[in-house]
Design an enzyme around this catalytic site. Structure first.
Site, short mmCIF file in Angstrom:
data_model
loop_
_atom_site.label_atom_id
_atom_site.label_comp_id
_atom_site.label_asym_id
_atom_site.label_seq_id
_atom_site.Cartn_x
_atom_site.Cartn_y
_atom_site.Cartn_z
N ILE A 8 0.68 -1.60 -0.06
CA ILE A 8 -0.38 -0.25 -0.16
C ILE A 8 1.21 1.26 -0.17
O ILE A 8 -0.43 2.22 -0.40
CB ILE A 8 -0.93 -0.12 0.60
CG1 ILE A 8 -0.37 0.61 2.51
CG2 ILE A 8 -2.07 -0.87 1.51
CD1 ILE A 8 -1.49 -0.20 3.73
N GLY A 9 2.15 0.70 -0.31
CA GLY A 9 3.26 1.97 0.26
C GLY A 9 4.84 1.68 0.38
O GLY A 9 5.03 0.93 -0.31
N GLY B 26 9.07 3.51 0.17
CA GLY B 26 9.86 4.25 -0.70
C GLY B 26 11.19 4.00 -1.08
O GLY B 26 10.89 2.95 -0.91
N PHE C 251 13.78 3.34 1.42
CA PHE C 251 14.10 2.35 2.24
C PHE C 251 13.10 1.03 2.89
O PHE C 251 13.27 0.38 3.96
CB PHE C 251 14.61 3.76 3.62
CG PHE C 251 15.26 4.21 3.04
CD1 PHE C 251 16.72 3.84 3.92
CD2 PHE C 251 15.29 5.44 3.14
CE1 PHE C 251 17.68 4.13 3.50
CE2 PHE C 251 16.53 6.20 2.99
CZ PHE C 251 17.78 5.86 3.31
N LYS D 281 5.55 -2.54 8.05
CA LYS D 281 6.23 -1.75 7.47
C LYS D 281 7.39 -2.19 7.34
O LYS D 281 8.21 -3.11 8.46
CB LYS D 281 6.93 -0.40 7.77
CG LYS D 281 7.61 0.76 6.72
CD LYS D 281 7.84 2.04 7.87
CE LYS D 281 8.82 3.11 6.93
NZ LYS D 281 8.76 4.07 7.88
N ASP E 145 10.64 14.08 8.95
CA ASP E 145 9.74 13.96 7.31
C ASP E 145 8.65 14.21 7.76
O ASP E 145 7.75 13.37 6.97
CB ASP E 145 10.23 12.56 6.90
CG ASP E 145 9.71 12.58 5.92
OD1 ASP E 145 9.81 13.93 5.16
OD2 ASP E 145 9.84 11.76 5.07
#
Length: 181
Positions: free
Chosen positions: A26-27, A29, A31, A49, A162
């Site tokens: 679902i996502g 980046g 890393f 994650k 971030d």
């Protein structure tokens, strides 16, 4: 979050990871990859994650994560330690406006952080929908609770490096949640 990374690095639908079943990415980046998964003990959806820096490692056989080369291996190992330490620290933070880490563990030669799955849209989506304009009511509804959450984060000796609209999640009713530490 972007899904630009190669699909070959994603865990497949149905993959069993501890007592979680992967549903879909679902996502993610540079890393990490974030998956929607199901907690097989409770039946509840969770977000997982996975530490998988695309410039240091890739998916190998049987789901394992392997460094790209010897030079990347040392940096990857350091990243695993930092990710694990961050997950442990975030698991101690219990605030309604900070993403809730419910578990973290090592598997597949990398580290995973399990978070409560929340419904909603990120602030970036909302800003685009409003043609870049946020009214005073939105600012007053979103930012004071986030600042209270950040106060709790800082009390736990953590920093969020971030903070941006894409990492501020608006749940139904507009209740904000700070993500992606």
């Amino acid at each position: 979050m972007s899904l630009r990374r190669s699909k070959k690095n994603n865990l497949p639908k149905g993959y069993s990871l501890s007592h979680y079943r992967i549903e879909k990415p679902i996502g993610g980046g540079g890393f990490s990859v974030v998956y929607l998964a199901t907690d097989e003990k409770t039946g509840e959806p969770v977000a997982i994650k996975e530490f998988l820096p695309s410039n240091q490692a890739q998916r190998g056989e049987e789901g394992r994560v392997v460094p790209l080369d010897e030079e990347a291996a040392a940096t990857f190992r350091q990243g695993i330690k930092r990710f694990f330490d961050e997950a442990a620290a975030l698991a101690r933070v219990n605030h309604p406006n900070i993403v809730r880490v419910v578990n973290f563990f090592r598997a597949n030669d990398t580290v995973y952080m399990v978070m409560r799955y929340e419904h909603g849209k990120d602030l970036r989506w909302y800003i685009k929908r409003k043609d870049g304009h946020l009214g005073e009511n939105v600012l007053r509804a979103v930012f004071p609770p986030l600042l209270l959450g950040l106060k709790e984060v800082h009390a736990n000796k953590l920093l969020h490096l971030d903070i941006k609209p894409a990492n501020i999640f608006l749940r139904p009713g507009g209740n904000p949640l700070l993500l992606d530490f």
